[in-house]
Structure formats: C-alpha cells, structure tokens
Design an enzyme around this catalytic site. Structure first.
Site, PDB file in Angstrom:
ATOM      1  N   LYS A  26       0.843  -1.205   0.000  1.00 22.19           N
ATOM      2  CA  LYS A  26       0.000   0.000   0.000  1.00 22.19           C
ATOM      3  C   LYS A  26       0.874   1.250   0.000  1.00 22.19           C
ATOM      4  O   LYS A  26       0.698   2.160  -0.803  1.00 22.19           O
ATOM      5  CB  LYS A  26      -0.883   0.010   1.244  1.00 22.19           C
ATOM      6  CG  LYS A  26      -1.526   1.351   1.572  1.00 22.19           C
ATOM      7  CD  LYS A  26      -2.486   1.305   2.726  1.00 22.19           C
ATOM      8  CE  LYS A  26      -1.896   1.639   4.043  1.00 22.19           C
ATOM      9  NZ  LYS A  26      -1.663   3.053   4.335  1.00 22.19           N
ATOM     10  N   ASN A  27       1.879   1.262   0.909  1.00 20.49           N
ATOM     11  CA  ASN A  27       2.653   2.492   1.098  1.00 20.49           C
ATOM     12  C   ASN A  27       3.750   2.697   0.062  1.00 20.49           C
ATOM     13  O   ASN A  27       4.497   3.663   0.124  1.00 20.49           O
ATOM     14  CB  ASN A  27       3.203   2.552   2.527  1.00 20.49           C
ATOM     15  CG  ASN A  27       2.065   2.804   3.516  1.00 20.49           C
ATOM     16  OD1 ASN A  27       0.973   3.204   3.121  1.00 20.49           O
ATOM     17  ND2 ASN A  27       2.302   2.518   4.785  1.00 20.49           N
ATOM     18  N   ARG A  97      -4.209  10.587   4.792  1.00 24.38           N
ATOM     19  CA  ARG A  97      -2.923  11.225   5.061  1.00 24.38           C
ATOM     20  C   ARG A  97      -2.014  11.132   3.854  1.00 24.38           C
ATOM     21  O   ARG A  97      -1.316  12.081   3.511  1.00 24.38           O
ATOM     22  CB  ARG A  97      -2.271  10.508   6.248  1.00 24.38           C
ATOM     23  CG  ARG A  97      -0.815  10.844   6.483  1.00 24.38           C
ATOM     24  CD  ARG A  97      -0.657  12.068   7.269  1.00 24.38           C
ATOM     25  NE  ARG A  97       0.751  12.474   7.361  1.00 24.38           N
ATOM     26  CZ  ARG A  97       1.114  13.598   7.961  1.00 24.38           C
ATOM     27  NH1 ARG A  97       0.215  14.380   8.494  1.00 24.38           N
ATOM     28  NH2 ARG A  97       2.392  13.941   8.027  1.00 24.38           N
ATOM     29  N   PRO A 127       1.248  16.249  12.157  1.00 23.29           N
ATOM     30  CA  PRO A 127       1.593  17.625  11.772  1.00 23.29           C
ATOM     31  C   PRO A 127       2.054  17.698  10.324  1.00 23.29           C
ATOM     32  O   PRO A 127       2.402  16.677   9.716  1.00 23.29           O
ATOM     33  CB  PRO A 127       2.742  17.967  12.716  1.00 23.29           C
ATOM     34  CG  PRO A 127       3.336  16.668  13.100  1.00 23.29           C
ATOM     35  CD  PRO A 127       2.202  15.686  13.115  1.00 23.29           C
ATOM     36  N   ASP A 129       4.191  20.520   9.570  1.00 25.38           N
ATOM     37  CA  ASP A 129       5.177  21.617   9.621  1.00 25.38           C
ATOM     38  C   ASP A 129       6.394  21.363   8.738  1.00 25.38           C
ATOM     39  O   ASP A 129       6.916  22.279   8.090  1.00 25.38           O
ATOM     40  CB  ASP A 129       5.602  21.868  11.065  1.00 25.38           C
ATOM     41  CG  ASP A 129       6.150  20.611  11.740  1.00 25.38           C
ATOM     42  OD1 ASP A 129       5.614  19.512  11.472  1.00 25.38           O
ATOM     43  OD2 ASP A 129       7.134  20.714  12.480  1.00 25.38           O
ATOM     44  N   LEU A 130       6.820  20.094   8.640  1.00 26.32           N
ATOM     45  CA  LEU A 130       8.015  19.805   7.824  1.00 26.32           C
ATOM     46  C   LEU A 130       7.721  20.022   6.335  1.00 26.32           C
ATOM     47  O   LEU A 130       8.612  20.411   5.555  1.00 26.32           O
ATOM     48  CB  LEU A 130       8.500  18.381   8.078  1.00 26.32           C
ATOM     49  CG  LEU A 130       9.045  18.107   9.488  1.00 26.32           C
ATOM     50  CD1 LEU A 130       9.466  16.653   9.637  1.00 26.32           C
ATOM     51  CD2 LEU A 130      10.218  19.029   9.801  1.00 26.32           C
ATOM     52  N   ASP A 312       3.748   0.080  12.357  1.00 31.25           N
ATOM     53  CA  ASP A 312       2.508  -0.450  11.773  1.00 31.25           C
ATOM     54  C   ASP A 312       2.233  -1.887  12.211  1.00 31.25           C
ATOM     55  O   ASP A 312       1.135  -2.392  11.979  1.00 31.25           O
ATOM     56  CB  ASP A 312       2.555  -0.389  10.242  1.00 31.25           C
ATOM     57  CG  ASP A 312       2.487   1.039   9.759  1.00 31.25           C
ATOM     58  OD1 ASP A 312       2.745   1.280   8.567  1.00 31.25           O
ATOM     59  OD2 ASP A 312       2.208   1.930  10.584  1.00 31.25           O
TER      60      ASP A 312
HETATM   61  C1  EPZ Z   1       4.132   6.644   7.004  1.00 34.68           C
HETATM   62  O1  EPZ Z   1       3.460   7.688   7.639  1.00 34.68           O
HETATM   63  C2  EPZ Z   1       3.095   5.560   6.743  1.00 34.68           C
HETATM   64  N1  EPZ Z   1       2.062   6.097   5.879  1.00 34.68           N
HETATM   65  C3  EPZ Z   1       2.484   5.105   8.069  1.00 34.68           C
HETATM   66  O2  EPZ Z   1       1.646   3.999   7.766  1.00 34.68           O
HETATM   67  C4  EPZ Z   1       3.600   4.630   8.993  1.00 34.68           C
HETATM   68  O3  EPZ Z   1       3.014   4.326  10.250  1.00 34.68           O
HETATM   69  C5  EPZ Z   1       4.647   5.750   9.169  1.00 34.68           C
HETATM   70  O4  EPZ Z   1       5.158   6.135   7.878  1.00 34.68           O
HETATM   71  C6  EPZ Z   1       5.820   5.290  10.008  1.00 34.68           C
HETATM   72  O5  EPZ Z   1       6.400   4.176   9.428  1.00 34.68           O
HETATM   73  C7  EPZ Z   1       2.272   6.191   4.562  1.00 34.68           C
HETATM   74  O6  EPZ Z   1       3.329   5.883   4.049  1.00 34.68           O
HETATM   75  C8  EPZ Z   1       1.115   6.697   3.747  1.00 34.68           C
HETATM   76  P1  EPZ Z   1       4.176  10.873   9.700  1.00 34.68           P
HETATM   77  P2  EPZ Z   1       4.090   9.141   7.674  1.00 34.68           P
HETATM   78  O7  EPZ Z   1       2.763  11.319   9.914  1.00 34.68           O
HETATM   79  O8  EPZ Z   1       5.454   9.158   7.127  1.00 34.68           O
HETATM   80  C9  EPZ Z   1       6.491  13.582  12.403  1.00 34.68           C
HETATM   81  C10 EPZ Z   1      -0.339   2.777   7.712  1.00 34.68           C
HETATM   82  O9  EPZ Z   1      -0.956   2.194   8.608  1.00 34.68           O
HETATM   83  N2  EPZ Z   1       6.149  14.650  11.460  1.00 34.68           N
HETATM   84  O10 EPZ Z   1       5.007  11.691   8.792  1.00 34.68           O
HETATM   85  O11 EPZ Z   1       3.137  10.070   7.056  1.00 34.68           O
HETATM   86  C11 EPZ Z   1       5.265  12.958  13.053  1.00 34.68           C
HETATM   87  O12 EPZ Z   1       4.861  13.709  14.171  1.00 34.68           O
HETATM   88  C12 EPZ Z   1       0.223   4.160   7.966  1.00 34.68           C
HETATM   89  O13 EPZ Z   1      -0.085   2.306   6.577  1.00 34.68           O
HETATM   90  C13 EPZ Z   1       6.451  15.972  11.807  1.00 34.68           C
HETATM   91  O14 EPZ Z   1       6.998  16.234  12.875  1.00 34.68           O
HETATM   92  O15 EPZ Z   1       4.180   9.397   9.179  1.00 34.68           O
HETATM   93  C14 EPZ Z   1       5.800  11.579  13.440  1.00 34.68           C
HETATM   94  O16 EPZ Z   1       6.537  11.679  14.632  1.00 34.68           O
HETATM   95  C15 EPZ Z   1      -0.157   4.682   9.341  1.00 34.68           C
HETATM   96  N3  EPZ Z   1       6.142  16.970  10.934  1.00 34.68           N
HETATM   97  C16 EPZ Z   1       6.766  11.241  12.307  1.00 34.68           C
HETATM   98  O17 EPZ Z   1       7.090  12.490  11.681  1.00 34.68           O
HETATM   99  C17 EPZ Z   1       5.577  16.720   9.715  1.00 34.68           C
HETATM  100  O18 EPZ Z   1       5.360  17.684   8.936  1.00 34.68           O
HETATM  101  C18 EPZ Z   1       6.138  10.319  11.246  1.00 34.68           C
HETATM  102  O19 EPZ Z   1       4.813  10.740  11.119  1.00 34.68           O
HETATM  103  C19 EPZ Z   1       5.289  15.372   9.379  1.00 34.68           C
HETATM  104  C20 EPZ Z   1       5.583  14.358  10.257  1.00 34.68           C
END
Ligand code: EPZ
Length: 429
Positions: A26-27, A97, A127, A129-130, A312
């Site tokens: 999926k991802n 997301r 978030p 912000d990044l 996950d």
């Molecule tokens: C990806 O999410 C996956 N989703 C998630 O899978 C997976 O759990 C995660 O990576 C970790 O492996 C997809 O690939 C679509 P994030 P991702 O929200 O990268 C911080 C599933 O079940 N962050 O970026 O989007 C955030 O707070 C899903 O298939 C910031 O600080 O994860 C967290 O600590 C659930 N600022 C970390 O990064 C930002 O702007 C990752 O969170 C963005 C993120």
C-alpha cells in the site's frame, strides 16, 4: 460488501494452515501513483493492491484531471495532462494522510498546489510543519486560509538542503519527488529509510531521475526535467506490513502457515522478535513459513524507523504478547495515540497496564474472550482480528470497511482460506 466481520475464536488452538498470498505494498503504490504527476507520458503500474486507499488516491488524481485506466486486477495506467488542476479535492484529501505526497510533484511541475490539512488514522497528531518548512526553503510561498494550504512559486522550486527533525516517510518521499523537477540539487538529511522509499527511487531513476542515497539517511536529487516512462512498467514491491500481520497471526495460531510473494528481508526486526519469543520461522527468497510453538516467551518491543520494529505492526505484536508467558514492555516511540486500542484488548481479558501514552506493560499469558469491537484504524483493526481469532467465543468487529479494507486486500477470504471461521456482514453498530 459488508462493514462487519464475525469471527469464531480458536480458543488458543494452533490449527491454521495453508498459504497466504501477499499483495503489493500500500505504502509504495500510493506514492508511485502520486509520482505519475512527474511524467510527460503514460505510466503503467502492476501488482497494485485493490484496496480503498488506492481507489481514493486514483480518484483524487482523476478529479484533478489525470486519465486512469484499469485493464485488469492489480494493473493501472495513469496519464497526467499538461493542464492538471492544482487543487487536491478536499473531501478525499481530508480523509487520507497519504494524499499529502501529491503536493510535492504538483507544486514542482505546475508551480502551485492547494491542499487541506490531511486526515488519516487516529494514531496521533499528524503535523505538516516539515512540509510547509520544506516548501518555503525551496522558494515557495505558503498561505493558510480556512484550513486550506495554498503554496505557490513564481519561477519554480529551487533545490535546497534540509535536515528533517523527524524521519517522516511521507515528508522524505514528497521532497524526493519535488526535487526531481526543482532547479538545481536538493539534499534531504535525516531522511527516512523505509524500503518503499528505495522502491520509489529505483523506478524514478529508471525513468531518468537523478537520485542517489535512497534507503540511506542522506538523499540527493539533481532536478531539472520531467520524466518519461517510455513504456516501462512499475511492479509494486510486496507489502511488508501485510506479510508481517499474517506472520504474527501464524506465530500465534498456525500449525504451519506459508506466506508467499513476500520479502523476508524487509521483516528482519519482526522475525528476530518472534524467534526470540520461541516461534519457529523458516525464510526463503520470497516466502516465510511459520509454526506456532506450545509456549511463547515474553519479549520487549520498541518501535523505530526502518530497519527497526515497524510501528505499523506494533498493534498485532501487542496482541501476540498477551499470549506470551511473562511481562513484555511495548514502547511505541513514533505515534502518541497508537496504544489506545489496548483498552479493548483488556476488555477481552488481556492484562495490559498503560505506563504513559508511549508505553504499555503486557502480562501474559491471558485467556481472551470474544466480544463486540469497533476497529479504530487500519492496523489496530487487524490486531482486533488477530485477537478475535485467538480468543474463546465469537467476536463482532465493526468499521471494517472504513479501516481494515483501506489497507488489506480481500482480508476475510484470505483468512478463511487458512482455516479462520470468519463471515463478512452488513450491520450497524
Ligand atoms: C508513514 O506515515 C506511513 N504512511 C504510516 O503507515 C507509517 O506508520 C509511518 O510512515 C511510520 O512508518 C504512509 O506511508 C502513507 P508521519 P508518515 O505522519 O510518514 C512527524 C499505515 O498504517 N512529522 O510523517 O506520514 C510525526 O509527528 C500508515 O499504513 C512531523 O513532525 O508518518 C511523526 O513523529 C499509518 N512533521 C513522524 O514524523 C511533519 O510535517 C512520522 O509521522 C510530518 C511528520
């Protein structure tokens, strides 16, 4: 297609057997679909999982003007026109997301993109912000109004160097893709290293992108032009979370389970943990064979960015630990809301103490009793399925259509084929 699964538990018996075929990831698929915006010609995609998040991502691109065809199961072609809308459809983007990764390619190619603060699972604050900081560092202007971000750049994105304070997978992917069409060189430091990122990079490189370092903490992209598939086909890598979910189920309840079309190398952290809990696991190039032992030992789990234990699979593993003798600590380091599902496990009879939003102590072995459950998100929902299979008696799991079906293809038929008594019905809560 029903919204509820009714499962009759095995009451601790270990008699699942047969073969589970793993789908495309999926991802990985969601990101390659987004990457088609970087191409000036039609892109062919294979081994795409037939799941709701893929349908939503395709719908999103179609609403923006892309041409999508679906010649057969698992196969799609996508052609992005020269005039694509730069507005992500609010209703779809809000609920998923992953839609946020489309922003990088659209902004890089068309100089503008607008998108809502994305939704997704209730696993913690998500978030952005990044993303905003990254776009601004690449020379774009960001305006937020009525919960919609509008990002514009007059003369295109310019390559830059930035350090991610969190190793976000989607942030890494978004800027790797944005860098392909930016002027000059982009360097992403403290990049996420998930296999899906490497898989995406390999395909883009095969179509002309100049990317190095994908799968390492430093990714360099030399930007400058659109890509051309020129008839090449992208084949989605196997879904390591799909494979890991069935592996954990097998470790709990299988006489002998064959998990095929997977890549065991992507699951080393999970295999290591299960083996130290006493599970018999044999690996081949694209197959894992698992047998559940009479007794399981406790093991501590700490989730971590790849190649650490995947967040996950934390929920399915926590269910596993309720059946292991002794105390296990689960430390969910990435998402602060991803242990809330354990309340329902306790109601089934598990002995779980929440130490803080990131840590639970699991005492096993505890007998689980089937009950009514409501799937809160994709991965906790699958964990409830596993708990229901191990439990004594019947469980009814609601919200399957809006959670589990987002990421697991044909889950009830694949479970039934290995001996699970499961029925899909339509039932309001
Ligand atoms: C990806 O999410 C996956 N989703 C998630 O899978 C997976 O759990 C995660 O990576 C970790 O492996 C997809 O690939 C679509 P994030 P991702 O929200 O990268 C911080 C599933 O079940 N962050 O970026 O989007 C955030 O707070 C899903 O298939 C910031 O600080 O994860 C967290 O600590 C659930 N600022 C970390 O990064 C930002 O702007 C990752 O969170 C963005 C993120």
């Amino acid at each position: 297609m029903g919204n509820t699964l009714v499962i009759k538990g095995l009451n601790g018996e270990k008699r699942l057997r047969g073969t589970v075929n793993i789908t495309g990831a999926k991802n990985a698929a969601l990101k390659v679909i987004a990457a088609t915006v970087l191409f000036k010609d039609t892109v062919k995609l294979e081994n795409i999982p037939e799941i709701d998040d893929v349908f939503r991502m395709l719908e999103l691109l179609k609403e923006m003007g892309a041409e999508v065809s679906h010649p057969r199961l698992g196969s799609y072609t996508i052609a992005v026109p020269k005039k694509l809308s730069t507005e992500l459809p609010f209703e779809i983007a809000k609920r998923m997301r992953a839609s946020i990764v489309v922003t990088g390619p659209v902004l890089a190619r068309f100089g503008k993109v607008s998108f809502p603060h994305p939704g997704g699972c209730l696993i913690g604050s998500r978030p952005v912000d990044l993303f905003i900081e990254g776009f601004e560092k690449m020379g774009a202007k960001v305006v937020l109004e009525d919960n919609i971000y509008t990002v514009t750049t007059k003369d295109g994105l310019r390559g830059t160097e930035f350090f991610l304070k969190n190793q976000s997978v989607t942030v890494t992917e978004t800027f790797m893709m944005a860098g392909v069409c930016a002027r000059g060189t982009t360097v992403i430091k403290n990049a996420a290293m998930e296999p899906e990122i490497e898989d995406l990079a390999h395909f883009l490189i095969s179509c002309g992108a100049k990317i190095s370092g994908a799968g390492t903490p430093i990714i360099t992209i030399k930007g400058g032009k659109l890509l051309s598939a020129a008839g090449r086909t992208y084949k989605t890598m196997p879904d390591r979370i799909d494979a890991g979910s069935f592996l954990i189920l097998g470790a709990l309840a299988a006489k002998e389970l064959h998990i095929t079309n997977c890549n065991p190398l992507h699951l080393e952290a999970v295999i290591e943990s299960l083996r130290s809990a006493g599970v018999t696991i044999e690996t081949k190039k694209t197959e894992i064979i698992v047998r559940s032992p009479a007794t399981l030992h406790s093991v501590d789990i700490k989730t971590h960015e790849y190649p650490g234990f995947p967040t996950d699979l934390q929920a399915p593993m926590t269910v596993f630990l309720t059946q292991a003798d002794g105390e296990s600590m689960v430390f969910e380091t990435i998402f602060e809301g991803r242990l809330n599902f354990t309340e329902a496990l306790s109601a089934m009879g598990a002995q779980i103490t929440m130490m803080d939003p990131h840590r639970v102590l699991v005492r096993g072995k505890s007998a689980l009793r089937g009950r009514k459950l409501k799937s809160p998100d994709l991965r906790a929902g699958l964990a409830f399925v596993i708990a229901a299979i191990v439990a004594k008696g019947e469980s009814v799991i609601h919200n399957v259509d809006t959670t589990i079906d987002r990421g697991y293809e044909d889950v009830d038929n694949r479970l039934r084929a290995i001996g699970v008594s499961v029925e899909r019905i339509e039932q309001s809560e």
